[in-house]
Design a protein around this motif. Structure first.
Motif, PDB file in Angstrom:
ATOM      1  N   GLY A  48       0.876  -1.172   0.000  1.00 48.61           N
ATOM      2  CA  GLY A  48       0.000   0.000   0.000  1.00 48.61           C
ATOM      3  C   GLY A  48       0.906   1.212   0.000  1.00 48.61           C
ATOM      4  N   LEU A  49       0.585   2.228  -0.770  1.00 52.03           N
ATOM      5  CA  LEU A  49       1.458   3.394  -0.828  1.00 52.03           C
ATOM      6  C   LEU A  49       0.649   4.669  -0.729  1.00 52.03           C
ATOM      7  CD1 LEU A  49       4.315   4.582  -1.367  1.00 52.03           C
ATOM      8  CD2 LEU A  49       3.769   4.487  -3.791  1.00 52.03           C
ATOM      9  N   GLU A  50       1.018   5.505   0.174  1.00 53.09           N
ATOM     10  CA  GLU A  50       0.358   6.801   0.264  1.00 53.09           C
ATOM     11  C   GLU A  50       1.432   7.831   0.552  1.00 53.09           C
ATOM     12  OE1 GLU A  50      -2.948   8.467   3.129  1.00 53.09           O
ATOM     13  OE2 GLU A  50      -3.578   6.590   2.157  1.00 53.09           O
ATOM     14  N   VAL A  51       1.891   8.462  -0.477  1.00 49.89           N
ATOM     15  CA  VAL A  51       2.956   9.441  -0.253  1.00 49.89           C
ATOM     16  C   VAL A  51       2.491  10.834  -0.652  1.00 49.89           C
ATOM     17  CG1 VAL A  51       4.927   7.886  -0.423  1.00 49.89           C
ATOM     18  CG2 VAL A  51       3.974   8.871  -2.491  1.00 49.89           C
ATOM     19  N   CYS A  52       2.989  11.792   0.050  1.00 43.75           N
ATOM     20  CA  CYS A  52       2.631  13.159  -0.269  1.00 43.75           C
ATOM     21  C   CYS A  52       3.473  13.588  -1.462  1.00 43.75           C
ATOM     22  CB  CYS A  52       2.923  14.081   0.899  1.00 43.75           C
ATOM     23  SG  CYS A  52       2.670  13.298   2.482  1.00 43.75           S
ATOM     24  N   ASP A  53       2.853  14.347  -2.324  1.00 37.18           N
ATOM     25  CA  ASP A  53       3.605  14.810  -3.489  1.00 37.18           C
ATOM     26  C   ASP A  53       4.388  16.063  -3.147  1.00 37.18           C
ATOM     27  OD1 ASP A  53       2.746  12.816  -5.238  1.00 37.18           O
ATOM     28  OD2 ASP A  53       0.758  13.792  -5.326  1.00 37.18           O
ATOM     29  N   ASN A  54       5.343  16.297  -3.992  1.00 36.22           N
ATOM     30  CA  ASN A  54       6.174  17.502  -3.881  1.00 36.22           C
ATOM     31  C   ASN A  54       6.795  17.716  -2.505  1.00 36.22           C
ATOM     32  OD1 ASN A  54       5.410  18.097  -6.539  1.00 36.22           O
ATOM     33  ND2 ASN A  54       3.512  19.057  -5.777  1.00 36.22           N
ATOM     34  N   ILE A  55       7.401  16.665  -2.028  1.00 39.95           N
ATOM     35  CA  ILE A  55       8.147  16.830  -0.776  1.00 39.95           C
ATOM     36  C   ILE A  55       9.618  16.845  -1.140  1.00 39.95           C
ATOM     37  CG2 ILE A  55       8.719  15.858   1.481  1.00 39.95           C
ATOM     38  CD1 ILE A  55       6.007  14.467   1.364  1.00 39.95           C
ATOM     39  N   THR A  56      10.205  18.017  -1.017  1.00 41.40           N
ATOM     40  CA  THR A  56      11.613  18.115  -1.382  1.00 41.40           C
ATOM     41  C   THR A  56      12.469  18.090  -0.124  1.00 41.40           C
ATOM     42  OG1 THR A  56      10.893  19.490  -3.192  1.00 41.40           O
ATOM     43  CG2 THR A  56      13.269  19.430  -2.775  1.00 41.40           C
ATOM     44  N   VAL A  57      13.415  17.168  -0.126  1.00 44.45           N
ATOM     45  CA  VAL A  57      14.364  17.127   1.003  1.00 44.45           C
ATOM     46  C   VAL A  57      15.758  17.369   0.437  1.00 44.45           C
ATOM     47  CG1 VAL A  57      13.045  15.621   2.542  1.00 44.45           C
ATOM     48  CG2 VAL A  57      14.528  14.600   0.825  1.00 44.45           C
ATOM     49  N   ASN A  58      16.601  17.909   1.309  1.00 44.45           N
ATOM     50  CA  ASN A  58      17.988  18.111   0.905  1.00 44.45           C
ATOM     51  C   ASN A  58      18.799  17.010   1.569  1.00 44.45           C
ATOM     52  OD1 ASN A  58      20.247  19.320  -0.196  1.00 44.45           O
ATOM     53  ND2 ASN A  58      20.562  20.618   1.609  1.00 44.45           N
ATOM     54  N   ALA A  59      19.033  15.925   0.791  1.00 45.15           N
ATOM     55  CA  ALA A  59      19.664  14.757   1.397  1.00 45.15           C
ATOM     56  C   ALA A  59      20.457  13.988   0.347  1.00 45.15           C
ATOM     57  CB  ALA A  59      18.590  13.874   2.017  1.00 45.15           C
ATOM     58  N   ASP A  60      21.109  12.921   0.816  1.00 44.32           N
ATOM     59  CA  ASP A  60      21.864  12.068  -0.108  1.00 44.32           C
ATOM     60  C   ASP A  60      20.905  11.010  -0.639  1.00 44.32           C
ATOM     61  OD1 ASP A  60      23.408   9.986  -1.183  1.00 44.32           O
ATOM     62  OD2 ASP A  60      25.141  10.547   0.072  1.00 44.32           O
ATOM     63  N   PRO A  61      20.467  11.104  -1.923  1.00 41.66           N
ATOM     64  CA  PRO A  61      19.426  10.195  -2.415  1.00 41.66           C
ATOM     65  C   PRO A  61      19.834   8.720  -2.368  1.00 41.66           C
ATOM     66  CG  PRO A  61      20.288  11.563  -4.203  1.00 41.66           C
ATOM     67  CD  PRO A  61      20.914  12.060  -2.949  1.00 41.66           C
ATOM     68  N   ASP A  62      21.119   8.426  -2.601  1.00 40.80           N
ATOM     69  CA  ASP A  62      21.557   7.026  -2.557  1.00 40.80           C
ATOM     70  C   ASP A  62      21.409   6.459  -1.154  1.00 40.80           C
ATOM     71  OD1 ASP A  62      22.121   6.879  -5.158  1.00 40.80           O
ATOM     72  OD2 ASP A  62      24.305   7.185  -4.950  1.00 40.80           O
ATOM     73  N   LYS A  63      21.844   7.277  -0.181  1.00 42.14           N
ATOM     74  CA  LYS A  63      21.807   6.797   1.216  1.00 42.14           C
ATOM     75  C   LYS A  63      20.368   6.656   1.708  1.00 42.14           C
ATOM     76  CE  LYS A  63      26.364   6.981   1.837  1.00 42.14           C
ATOM     77  NZ  LYS A  63      26.712   7.377   0.465  1.00 42.14           N
ATOM     78  N   ILE A  64      19.526   7.681   1.366  1.00 41.86           N
ATOM     79  CA  ILE A  64      18.129   7.609   1.810  1.00 41.86           C
ATOM     80  C   ILE A  64      17.432   6.438   1.114  1.00 41.86           C
ATOM     81  CG2 ILE A  64      15.894   8.851   1.870  1.00 41.86           C
ATOM     82  CD1 ILE A  64      18.059   9.906   3.860  1.00 41.86           C
ATOM     83  N   SER A  65      17.803   6.224  -0.108  1.00 43.18           N
ATOM     84  CA  SER A  65      17.240   5.104  -0.848  1.00 43.18           C
ATOM     85  C   SER A  65      17.606   3.786  -0.164  1.00 43.18           C
ATOM     86  CB  SER A  65      17.757   5.177  -2.283  1.00 43.18           C
ATOM     87  OG  SER A  65      17.720   3.926  -2.874  1.00 43.18           O
ATOM     88  N   SER A  66      18.851   3.684   0.344  1.00 43.62           N
ATOM     89  CA  SER A  66      19.218   2.426   1.020  1.00 43.62           C
ATOM     90  C   SER A  66      18.442   2.267   2.337  1.00 43.62           C
ATOM     91  CB  SER A  66      20.736   2.335   1.230  1.00 43.62           C
ATOM     92  OG  SER A  66      21.125   3.134   2.305  1.00 43.62           O
ATOM     93  N   VAL A  67      18.110   3.397   2.989  1.00 44.30           N
ATOM     94  CA  VAL A  67      17.304   3.316   4.220  1.00 44.30           C
ATOM     95  C   VAL A  67      15.920   2.762   3.897  1.00 44.30           C
ATOM     96  CG1 VAL A  67      16.199   4.673   6.062  1.00 44.30           C
ATOM     97  CG2 VAL A  67      18.552   5.200   5.387  1.00 44.30           C
ATOM     98  N   VAL A  68      15.265   3.379   2.887  1.00 45.07           N
ATOM     99  CA  VAL A  68      13.904   2.957   2.530  1.00 45.07           C
ATOM    100  C   VAL A  68      13.910   1.493   2.071  1.00 45.07           C
ATOM    101  CG1 VAL A  68      11.924   3.411   1.031  1.00 45.07           C
ATOM    102  CG2 VAL A  68      13.241   5.329   1.946  1.00 45.07           C
ATOM    103  N   SER A  69      14.896   1.138   1.214  1.00 51.34           N
ATOM    104  CA  SER A  69      14.977  -0.242   0.717  1.00 51.34           C
ATOM    105  C   SER A  69      15.133  -1.210   1.872  1.00 51.34           C
ATOM    106  CB  SER A  69      16.182  -0.428  -0.184  1.00 51.34           C
ATOM    107  OG  SER A  69      16.096   0.417  -1.261  1.00 51.34           O
ATOM    108  N   ASN A  70      16.005  -0.845   2.810  1.00 54.58           N
ATOM    109  CA  ASN A  70      16.249  -1.721   3.941  1.00 54.58           C
ATOM    110  C   ASN A  70      14.979  -1.943   4.769  1.00 54.58           C
ATOM    111  OD1 ASN A  70      17.346  -1.847   7.049  1.00 54.58           O
ATOM    112  ND2 ASN A  70      18.455  -3.120   5.589  1.00 54.58           N
TER     113      ASN A  70
END
Ligand code: ADP
Length: 630
Positions: free
Chosen positions: A508-530
């Motif tokens: 199930g996915l419910e994400v808010c649109d247009n949420i801009t964060v200033n972060a390292d996309p690779d690292k955050i991606s590994s957090v979400v994937s994990n």
């Protein structure tokens, strides 16, 4: 005539054949009246005792008042002969004639304190002569009576006073003795006889007041006396000293011997005070044992005041930090804290005040030689009886060795991961190419096999990357490269990919649109994937995995909820620790290294965010992480 006793005098007066009535000079009230006086006047004792004399006899002679006052003032006797008055006897009125002789009773200073009234019935001349003789004798008796009465009452008064004050002092002594907890107080005389014995441990020490007081110790227990005799002799010779004794029953006593001296300095008795010090002794022994443990410990054990002044410093602290106890006690603990870690102390104190335990807190300290030491600290508050923190005790363990060991391990992991990565990257590329070519092959097995090989190669790459990141992180080389990006988009991409690989769960996915964060996309991606792959790993097939993001103030909170096995409360505090894995029957067949959550938490905190989990065992888990908005 020798009158020796007040009682004798009283007896004589009461039974005298003439009437005697003694008045107190001040108020002329009847103080004593004898039987003969009452019989002659026909009065009853109850009716006259304490009454004013003139109330009883003024009718006899109107001049009596002046005369009586004169007797008192001038101290002279006065006789009133042939006084007639009416008396009631056996229910009949009788008129009789009698003589009243008034004589003063004086004290030592010659002051009149009483008036004696002698009453004689007139029965004839012969009697009058006899009367004169009696009168004379009585006067003599009276004088003697006065003197000895005065003397007696003075002695008596003094005696009573002395007895009274003795009784009071004894009472006071006993109550003092009884109020000193765990004590026995004995007074002995010059012959070593027990004068007084009191105290709440009297019976415990084998004494009994009734059997002891007034007795000589040799009468009670010759053996005990022999053992104490030399001490009695010393104290009675004027020496003041104390000895420690251990009873057969195991109790410890301190016994003080105090000579009691007269005002001329002679020893007249001795005071022996025994106090039960068993508890103090036991506490002393216990603290000596503890002190020995502290001294021989390999860990530095240090205590200090709440504001950081060192109060104790053991041998291991001397070895570890190079400062002696003399150099540190009374000094601020900041002496061994590196300048950039001074805030730590305040934080620790705040945590302790909040009732938190500070266990195995890893930090660095600076010994005398200036190098940096890795230490693990366990800190506990020292509280007083009211529970207020009066100090801190710190146990510091030198973990430099351990840290170096870890470093070697990390370096090794880093090196191995790096070396494995290169062939794996080539292998992945080959598999991808082969998959592209075999996708349309006539043999369905080949295309399926290539897809699975590709998936497994990516899993392996993920694991190797994880290890690589851990070793980088430990070495302080985890690089965070921030740039603004759309978080919702990133999450959507990850989910799409996951759906492709794993068809076992419903997402199930419910994400808010247009949420801009200033972060390292690779690292955050590994957090979400994990977090998503954990939700897949730790929940049964067919269950829902719900991914959401929500704006909370100036942050975005991402949540990943599953309907799996959940996490027990005792584990939830540890799952973000490095290499921590929950070991249950459910998890034993699920592979992993316990580094995913550790890395995720490090990445999130490097971004200034938080990560946490909520779970009810058996009901599923929810993982959250927050990031500040760009
Ligand atoms: P691992 O490689 O063991 O999964 P992680 O660091 O990712 O390592 O997770 C640490 C431990 O936390 C896991 O071993 C598991 O016991 C527990 N855990 C993590 N995610 C979940 C979840 N969604 N449900 C239940 N337990 C979980």
């Amino acid at each position: 005539m020798q009158i020796s006793d007040e009682d004798d005098l009283q007896y004589i007066l009461r039974n005298a054949p003439v009437g005697v009535c003694v008045l107190e000079a001040a108020g002329l009230r009847v103080e004593l009246i004898n039987r003969a006086f009452l019989e002659m006047t026909g009065m009853r004792h109850e009716a006259v005792s304490g009454k004013h004399y003139l109330e009883l006899f003024h009718k006899a002679n109107p001049d009596d008042e002046t005369r009586l006052n004169k007797i008192v003032l001038e101290g002279r006797s006065y006789n009133d002969h042939n006084v007639s008055f009416v008396r009631m006897r056996h229910g009949k009125k009788q008129t009789i004639t009698a003589s009243f002789i008034y004589s003063p009773v004086k004290n030592k200073e010659g002051r009149v304190t009483r008036v004696a009234v002698w009453l004689l019935e007139n029965t004839g001349q012969a009697f009058n002569e006899e009367l004169a003789a009696i009168n004379e004798e009585m006067a003599a008796v009276n004088e003697e009576f006065t003197a000895s009465n005065e003397e007696l009452s003075a002695t008596n008064e003094e005696l009573m006073k002395t007895q009274d004050s003795l009784r009071r002092s004894e009472k006071l002594f006993r109550s003092i003795a009884l109020n000193i907890p765990g004590s026995l107080i004995i007074v002995i005389d010059r012959q070593h006889r027990y004068v007084t014995i009191e105290g709440d441990i009297m019976e415990k020490m084998g004494y009994n007041r009734r059997d002891y007081e007034g007795k000589h110790p040799s009468e009670i227990s010759a053996g005990r006396y022999e053992a104490s005799k030399h001490l009695y002799e010393r104290v009675l010779a004027g020496e003041k000293f104390s000895v420690e004794r251990r009873a057969e029953t195991g109790e410890f006593y301190i016994v003080h011997f105090v000579p009691l001296k007269t005002q001329h300095g002679e020893v007249e008795a001795a005071l022996i005070i025994a106090i039960d010090i068993t508890e103090i002794k036991q506490a002393e022994e216990k603290s000596a044992r503890l002190a020995a443990i502290v001294e021989t410990s390999d860990d530095a054990i240090v205590s200090k005041t709440p504001d950081g002044v060192v109060t104790s410093w053991n041998a291991a602290a001397e070895r570890m930090f190079g400062y002696t106890a003399d150099e540190m006690i009374g000094q601020p603990i900041y002496k061994i804290i590196p300048a950039d870690r001074h805030d730590e102390e305040l934080n620790i104190l705040a945590r302790l005040r909040a009732g938190e335990r500070v266990d195995h807190f890893e930090t660095k300290r600076q010994p005398k030689d200036g190098r940096l030491l890795d230490v693990s600290l366990t800190i506990s508050p020292v509280k007083d009886a009211r529970g207020l923190i009066t100090g801190l005790s710190k146990i510091a363990r030198d973990i430099t060795e351990k840290k170096q060991e870890e470093q070697r391990k990390n370096d090794f992991i880093g090196m191995v991961s790096h070396e494995l990565k290169t062939p794996l990257t080539s292998l992945t590329a080959i598999i991808q190419a082969a998959h592209g070519k075999l996708r349309h092959s006539n043999d369905p097995f080949l295309s399926g096999a290539m897809e699975k090989a590709g998936y497994q190669a990516r899993r392996m790459a993920g694991m190797i990357n994880g290890f690589l990141n851990v070793s980088r992180l430990e070495a302080g080389h985890l690089l965070i490269e921030k740039r603004p990006f759309d978080l919702g988009e990133l999450i959507r991409e990850i989910l799409d990919e996951t759906r492709l690989i794993s068809s076992s769960h419903i997402f199930g996915l419910e994400v808010c649109d247009n949420i801009t964060v200033n972060a390292d996309p690779d690292k955050i991606s590994s957090v979400v994937s994990n977090l998503i792959s954990n939700a897949v790993k730790y929940s049964p097939k067919g269950k829902l995995i719900d991914v959401r993001c929500q704006l909370v103030g100036q942050t975005v909170v991402v949540s990943i909820k599953d309907q799996g096995m959940g996490i027990k409360p005792q584990d939830i505090g540890h799952i973000f620790d490095r290499y921590y894995r929950v070991s249950t029957i459910h998890t034993q067949h699920i592979s992993g290294f316990g580094i995913g959550l550790y890395l995720s938490s490090q990445i999130v905190s490097h971004h200034g965010g938080n990560i946490w989990a909520e779970s009810e065992s058996g009901q599923g888990s929810a993982f959250y992480f927050s990031l500040p908005l760009a």
